[in-house]
Scaffold this motif. Structure first.
Motif, PDB file in Angstrom:
ATOM      1  N   UNK A 545       0.690  -1.079  -0.068  1.00  0.00           N
ATOM      2  CA  UNK A 545       0.130   0.003   0.070  1.00  0.00           C
ATOM      3  C   UNK A 545       1.001   1.407  -0.093  1.00  0.00           C
ATOM      4  N   UNK A 546       1.967   1.224   0.580  1.00  0.00           N
ATOM      5  CA  UNK A 546       3.036   2.357   0.941  1.00  0.00           C
ATOM      6  C   UNK A 546       3.502   2.751  -0.576  1.00  0.00           C
ATOM      7  N   UNK A 547       3.707   1.331  -1.294  1.00  0.00           N
ATOM      8  CA  UNK A 547       4.488   1.634  -2.570  1.00  0.00           C
ATOM      9  C   UNK A 547       3.375   1.971  -3.522  1.00  0.00           C
ATOM     10  N   UNK A 548       1.984   2.041  -3.254  1.00  0.00           N
ATOM     11  CA  UNK A 548       1.247   2.207  -4.409  1.00  0.00           C
ATOM     12  C   UNK A 548       0.406   1.223  -5.001  1.00  0.00           C
ATOM     13  N   UNK A 549       0.856   0.055  -4.637  1.00  0.00           N
ATOM     14  CA  UNK A 549       0.213  -1.118  -5.294  1.00  0.00           C
ATOM     15  C   UNK A 549      -1.089  -1.670  -4.423  1.00  0.00           C
ATOM     16  N   UNK A 550      -2.065  -0.483  -4.575  1.00  0.00           N
ATOM     17  CA  UNK A 550      -3.422  -1.039  -3.707  1.00  0.00           C
ATOM     18  C   UNK A 550      -4.102  -2.332  -4.055  1.00  0.00           C
ATOM     19  N   UNK A 551      -4.070  -2.530  -5.297  1.00  0.00           N
ATOM     20  CA  UNK A 551      -4.902  -3.817  -5.727  1.00  0.00           C
ATOM     21  C   UNK A 551      -3.962  -5.071  -5.304  1.00  0.00           C
ATOM     22  N   UNK A 552      -2.715  -4.993  -5.317  1.00  0.00           N
ATOM     23  CA  UNK A 552      -1.742  -6.052  -4.757  1.00  0.00           C
ATOM     24  C   UNK A 552      -2.147  -6.259  -3.197  1.00  0.00           C
ATOM     25  N   UNK A 553      -2.188  -5.109  -2.713  1.00  0.00           N
ATOM     26  CA  UNK A 553      -2.486  -5.018  -1.154  1.00  0.00           C
ATOM     27  C   UNK A 553      -3.747  -5.772  -0.907  1.00  0.00           C
ATOM     28  N   UNK A 554      -4.911  -5.377  -1.457  1.00  0.00           N
ATOM     29  CA  UNK A 554      -6.233  -5.916  -1.358  1.00  0.00           C
ATOM     30  C   UNK A 554      -5.928  -7.409  -1.695  1.00  0.00           C
ATOM     31  N   UNK A 590      -5.251  -0.781   3.373  1.00  0.00           N
ATOM     32  CA  UNK A 590      -5.210  -2.339   4.337  1.00  0.00           C
ATOM     33  C   UNK A 590      -6.496  -2.784   5.068  1.00  0.00           C
ATOM     34  N   UNK A 591      -6.709  -1.600   5.718  1.00  0.00           N
ATOM     35  CA  UNK A 591      -7.933  -1.806   6.738  1.00  0.00           C
ATOM     36  C   UNK A 591      -9.103  -1.998   6.172  1.00  0.00           C
ATOM     37  N   UNK A 592      -9.242  -1.358   4.959  1.00  0.00           N
ATOM     38  CA  UNK A 592     -10.421  -1.276   3.942  1.00  0.00           C
ATOM     39  C   UNK A 592     -10.549  -2.977   3.472  1.00  0.00           C
ATOM     40  N   UNK A 593      -9.291  -3.384   2.995  1.00  0.00           N
ATOM     41  CA  UNK A 593      -9.397  -4.629   2.659  1.00  0.00           C
ATOM     42  C   UNK A 593      -9.646  -5.857   3.502  1.00  0.00           C
ATOM     43  N   UNK A 594      -9.041  -5.360   4.833  1.00  0.00           N
ATOM     44  CA  UNK A 594      -9.488  -6.482   5.732  1.00  0.00           C
ATOM     45  C   UNK A 594     -11.113  -6.595   6.049  1.00  0.00           C
ATOM     46  N   UNK A 595     -11.884  -5.286   6.297  1.00  0.00           N
ATOM     47  CA  UNK A 595     -12.806  -5.049   6.511  1.00  0.00           C
ATOM     48  C   UNK A 595     -13.949  -5.874   5.372  1.00  0.00           C
ATOM     49  N   UNK A 596     -13.418  -5.702   4.089  1.00  0.00           N
ATOM     50  CA  UNK A 596     -14.137  -6.309   3.038  1.00  0.00           C
ATOM     51  C   UNK A 596     -14.193  -7.660   3.361  1.00  0.00           C
TER      52      UNK A 596
END
Lengths: 995, 143
Positions: A545-554, A590-596
């Protein structure tokens, strides 16, 4: 009597009188420094003076006893007495030599003499009685006439008491003979015992055992061990600590001056002992078993590191220390020349001492002796510069051609890029497995193509290095990168980094949706048993997420969040915690992904939906929030909270129709929920759709006729000013809910507003009977009486109230205030004392007492006392702040205001006071601290606020916290005329009202 | 004033007679010079108490210039000294000053002086040679 003797004052003093003579005065010496201290007149002085005087008078020279004493002291046995007096050597002759011997002295002497004689006679009689058989010892008597007289006395006193007593004593002794007398006959024969018999007498045993322990202790004695024994024991140990002086033998010196103690030699000897010990320890590194277990064994490596560390940090080492350490380290290198750390330490020591040349020499020697020591060579390179260093590096590499560190060091020594590359080529030739060197080589390449080639070679040589693979993949074009990563995956199947890199590559290429890389990654990693822990995956996701890879993070979260957890409800708590900690770290995606993920598993959990909505509200945009809430109400249609939140959000963003629709759906799902009804009413009322609102309320009363609905209905009508309708509704409501104190209050207030005091009084009266525990109702009743001017009745109302609701600070305060408003300060004080006794921990009471019943000078002291008793009360804090404000100690006042707001942000009066304070003094204080409001927006850095910003800040925080309570606040906020005002408007109103 | 009224002892013989002649009372002699300011102050006080202590003490004055005979014997080097005698015995009193032989500072409190004289008298009646002063003067009067 004394007056008669005082004639001497008028008499003439005799000629040549010696001072003190007439009374035998003696002087004293207390302070020899004052003058020649002397006794009274000396005998010579006296004699001389007397003679002189006698000559003048024409008389004979007087004796020591004066002139006439001899004639006057005449007596019967004068001659005998004279003899005794002057012939007895024990007599204290000359004691009274200085005094005048007069008649009285003489008489006294005579009396004493008679007493002595009488006593003597009595003793003689007793002696005679005691020994009747023995002849009279006349010689013991001094008087010759005594025997005749005694015989006569003896016959007359035949049964003399003493004789009888003597007789009795003898009888007793005969009956109870002493041991001495019992053995008297045997004692005789002791004379016959020979010397041998005496010697052969047996010793008496210790039959009682009394002295046994003492004797045993005596037997067990301790002696000081002679030095020779200690020395022998020491020599018998493994190591030899004897000191042989190099030059002159020690004995010589000692014999030269045995009396002198040479401390320098002692110190040197001690150093030597230590040196020997260290040598031994250093040897022990070679043969550890020889010395291990001995208490003095030293971990040589640890010792040396600690030495070097201590030297590294010490810039202020003393010369003496350096010398001592040098001696130690020299002995280390001498005894164990193959031990590189010793050489390094010595070289560093010299460097520290500023002797850089010596240091270089030492380390050169060390490298010579330990050619295989990387550290030694590195130290050598460090200590040398330029060309020398290069030569040394070449030497070093010759000796250790597989040392990565040496090669890197050699590379660093080169200044030219080409030369560096050359060195690295050589290095790669020698150690092709060193990732470090490959990396250095790649870093040196400017051209990506060259670097790519190098990396390709590198991964061929070191296929297990993930770093190199990733570096290569980064350099390749996306298509090639995929291939590279595939190859890497095959080479290192256990690396999650490669999988993540692959996923991110997909994300970059925009083909993320096509292939679920992470799913495959998990599968293969699980197959390889290289699965990370859940927490580690979360941190990986956060890094993405820090590095901008939001999809990967999710994706990471989606695939791994459930990993390793049991399929039970605990998961929910764990995930909530994970999400919270991610939010705390600022990783909202990350939190959003966790909640999802959590919501996918627990779709019906209200708490997760609420948390997710919170996240969106605080850190996301409105759309996302609506989306989440929309999903939430679909998932949990029974949760009115979610419905209301959704409606509120819609309404706040101005979409009233949407809000209405939401509420409509909510009605469908929860038909009889009063909250939804009331929300709908509020919505309509705020939208000025009074008819609809009224209709809704009517429906609500029908459908969900709770007291709250009734209260709201009445309040609604009152707000609209339809007092008759309101009254009607109140009466209806009271028929249904006679226990609803708010309805009673409203009824009373409606009458009050219409100035119908008797009706209002009746309403309150009935109300207090119905709901006797309602403090607010009692207060209203009392105030009504006061308003009507009937203080006496107000008092009685409050008395009854206090009976009904004991220990209520509000009622007590109101009682005090009634008295105070009636100018009955004395009574108010009495009541306050009672009140504080009953409710000691009430900030309200204390504030009232401090502010209105104390003289100005004592307010501070009282407030201190109050704070001690009531430790956390916003009302009290505000009072204290106002005291400071009054003293114009603005900074302090501000901190207290802030304290009050922090302790209870729901207390509207506090906000109002603070706002008022800022209005008045904002320009004067440069605030350099921010209010510590409970909201998350509290600004922690110490920005300097201008008063304008500060005021705006207070208003915005007030709006966000929405205070509801506070005496003045409530009265203003509940006023039907202020019904539609927002928090900040009310704040300003309250700030204007308070004084 | 006090020095005029109180009886003076003109010679050493008179001093001795004064000490010897008194059988029942304490003899208090002030040694000093009549014109000395210390003595003037002390004499004033002695005069004032003389009547009050007359039942157990008699007070005389003695000029140390006129009667120098006792100066060495009794170390009469202070400007003012009071000594006590009872039945031809020199009475000592522990004032806490270190010198028990005499009172060699100006004691300006009547009651204190009366107390001291009374204490010494009582001690003397009991046959004591040294009594302890009712008050400690170690800190108040320094040399």
């Amino acid at each position: 009597m004394a007056s008669g003797r005082k004639d001497f004052l008028s008499q003439q003093a005799p000629e040549n009188y010696v001072a003190g003579l007439g009374r035998g005065a003696t002087g004293f010496t207390t302070r020899s420094d004052l003058g020649p201290a002397r006794e009274g007149p000396t005998p010579e002085q006296i004699q001389a003076a007397l003679t002189k005087r006698a000559q003048l008078l024409g008389a004979a020279a007087p004796t020591a006893y004066g002139n006439q004493s001899r004639e006057k002291g005449g007596k019967e046995d004068k001659e005998e007495e004279d003899d005794e007096r002057f012939q007895d050597p024990d007599n204290e002759t000359g004691l009274f030599a200085y005094g005048q011997f007069d008649q009285e002295d003489d008489e006294a002497d005579r009396i004493y003499q008679e007493v002595d004689e009488k006593m003597d006679r009595r003793r003689k009689i007793r002696r005679l009685v005691k020994l009747p058989s023995t002849p009279l010892q006349v010689s013991s008597c001094s008087s010759g006439k005594a025997p005749v007289w005694i015989e006569y006395r003896l016959e007359s006193l035949a049964t003399y008491r003493e004789a009888r007593e003597q007789q009795e004593r003898e009888d007793y002794e005969r009956k109870n003979p002493k041991i001495q007398q019992q053995f008297a006959d045997l004692k005789r024969s002791l004379a016959a015992v020979s010397e041998e018999d005496w010697a052969n007498l047996p010793e008496v045993g210790d039959l009682t055992g009394k002295n046994r322990r003492a004797k045993q202790n005596l037997r067990q004695r301790f002696y000081a061990v002679p030095d020779s024994v200690i020395a022998g024991a020491r020599d018998s140990a493994q190591f030899d600590t004897t000191i042989a002086e190099d030059g002159a033998p020690a004995g010589d010196e000692e014999s030269a001056d045995g009396t002198m103690t040479n401390f320098a030699d002692i110190g040197a000897a001690r150093d030597k002992v230590l040196k020997v010990r260290l040598d031994q320890a250093a040897l022990g590194s070679g043969a550890e078993s020889a010395i291990s277990g001995s208490a003095t064994s030293i971990d040589p490596k640890g010792y040396l590191t600690s030495l070097t560390q201590s030297e590294m940090k010490a810039g202020e080492v003393e010369v003496g220390d350096i010398k001592r350490v040098r001696v130690l380290l020299e002995s280390v290198t001498k005894t164990n020349p193959k031990h590189a750390p010793g050489w390094i330490a010595l070289a560093r020591l010299e460097e520290l001492a500023g002797r850089i040349v010596a240091a270089r020499n030492i380390i050169a020697k060390g490298c010579e002796l330990c050619p295989k020591s990387e550290d030694g060579w590195l130290e050598n390179i460090r200590l040398n510069e330029g060309h020398n260093a290069k030569v040394i590096a070449a030497n070093a590499i010759k000796n250790n051609d597989h040392s990565t560190r040496l090669w890197t060091e050699a590379m660093k020594l080169e200044t030219d890029l080409r030369a560096k590359k050359n060195v690295l080529r050589q290095a790669i030739l020698h150690i092709p497995q060193s990732v470090q060197i490959w990396k250095e080589a790649v870093n040196l390449e400017d051209d990506p193509a060259d670097a790519r080639l190098l990396l390709a070679k590198a991964v061929e040589m070191i296929p297990l290095s993930v770093e190199l693979w990733l570096a290569l993949a980064r350099l390749e074009t996306p298509e090639n990168a995929q291939k590279v990563l595939n190859a890497a995956r095959k080479a290192v199947p256990t690396s999650h980094e490669i999988w993540i890199a692959a996923a991110r590559l997909q994300e970059q290429m925009g083909t993320f949706e096509k292939v679920n890389v992470m799913k495959r990654a998990i599968q293969s990693l699980a197959r390889e048993n290289a699965m990370l822990k859940r927490e580690e995956w979360i941190s990986e996701a956060e890094r993405c997420e820090d590095e901008g890879a939001i999809l990967t993070c999710g994706a990471i979260i989606r695939e791994t969040l459930g990993w390793g957890l049991d399929e039970d409800d605990d998961r929910k708590d764990i995930w909530m915690d994970d999400a919270k900690s991610s939010i705390a770290r600022g990783k909202y995606e990350t939190a959003r992904a966790i909640y999802a993920y959590a919501l996918r598993v627990f779709i019906n959990r209200r708490s997760i939906w609420l948390a997710a909505a919170d996240l969106e509200r605080n850190h996301g945009d409105k759309e996302a929030l609506w989306q989440v809430l929309g999903k939430a109400v679909e998932a949990c249609p029974q949760s009115e909270e979610l419905w209301l939140q959704l409606a509120k959000e819609k309404w706040q963003s101005g979409e009233i129709d949407d809000a209405r629709r939401v509420l409509g759906r909510a009605f469908n799902q929860n038909p009889n929920n009063e909250d939804i009804w009331l929300a709908a009413v509020k919505l309509e009322a705020d939208a000025k759709q009074t008819d609809q609102a009224r209709e809704l309320l009517a429906t609500a009363r029908r459908e969900a006729g709770t007291d709250r609905v009734w209260i709201k209905s009445v309040a609604f009508e009152r707000q609209l000013g339809n007092t008759d309708d309101a009254l009607d509704l109140v009466n209806q409501g009271l028929q249904l809910y006679p226990k609803a104190d708010k309805l009673w209050m409203m009824k009373g207030q409606i009458y009050e507003a219409q100035k119908k005091f008797p009706q209002a009084r009746e309403a309150y009266g009935t109300g207090t009977r119905a709901c006797s525990k309602s403090v607010a109702l009692w207060l209203l009743a009392s105030r009504l009486e006061e308003l009507a001017g009937a203080v006496v009745r107000a008092r009685s109302v409050l008395d009854r109230a206090r009976l009904a609701v004991p220990k209520s600070a509000e009622l007590w305060t109101e009682s005090v205030r009634v008295e105070r408003r009636a100018n009955n300060i004395a009574q108010a004080k009495v009541l306050m004392a009672k009140a504080l006794q009953e409710v000691p921990a009430s900030g309200l009471l204390w504030s009232e007492s401090i502010w209105h019943l104390e003289p100005r000078a004592q307010r501070k002291a009282r407030s201190l006392e109050a704070i001690k008793k009531v430790d956390n009360d916003p009302i009290l804090f505000i009072t204290v702040a106002r005291i400071f404000w009054g003293e114009r100690r603005l900074e302090k006042a501000m901190t207290w205001f802030e304290k009050a707001i922090v302790s209870d942000s729901d207390y509207g009066d506090g906000w109002a006071w603070y706002y008022k304070f800022l209005l008045q003094h904002g320009t004067e204080v440069r605030f350099n601290s921010s209010p510590k409001s409970d909201s998350e927006k509290s600004i922690t850095d110490t920005n300097i606020f201008t008063f304008q910003e500060k005021r705006a800040d207070v208003i915005s925080k007030c709006i966000s916290t929405e205070p509801k309570h506070g005496e003045v606040w409530q009265s203003i906020a509940k006023d039907p005329t202020n019904a539609h005002k927002t928090s900040d408007e009310i704040l300003k109103l309250v700030a204007n009202t308070i004084n | 004033m006090g020095s005029i009224v109180l009886p003076h002892l003109q010679t050493a013989w008179h001093v001795d007679q004064a000490i010897l002649s008194e059988e029942e009372r304490l003899v208090v002699i002030r040694f000093g010079r009549d014109h000395d300011p210390d003595c003037i102050r002390q004499d004033e006080l002695l005069y004032k108490i003389a009547e009050r202590v007359k039942n157990f003490a008699v007070i005389y004055l003695c000029d140390v210039d006129q009667v120098p005979d006792f100066n060495t014997m009794y170390e009469l080097y202070d400007r003012m000294t009071i000594m006590f005698f009872y039945r031809n015995k020199h009475m000592m009193c522990d004032f806490g000053t270190g010198n028990n032989n005499k009172l060699n500072w100006v004691l300006e409190d009547k009651q204190e002086l009366i107390d001291i004289i009374e204490t010494i008298y009582k001690g003397a009646k009991k046959g004591r040679g040294l009594v302890v002063s009712p008050k400690d003067y170690s800190t108040r009067y320094r040399y």
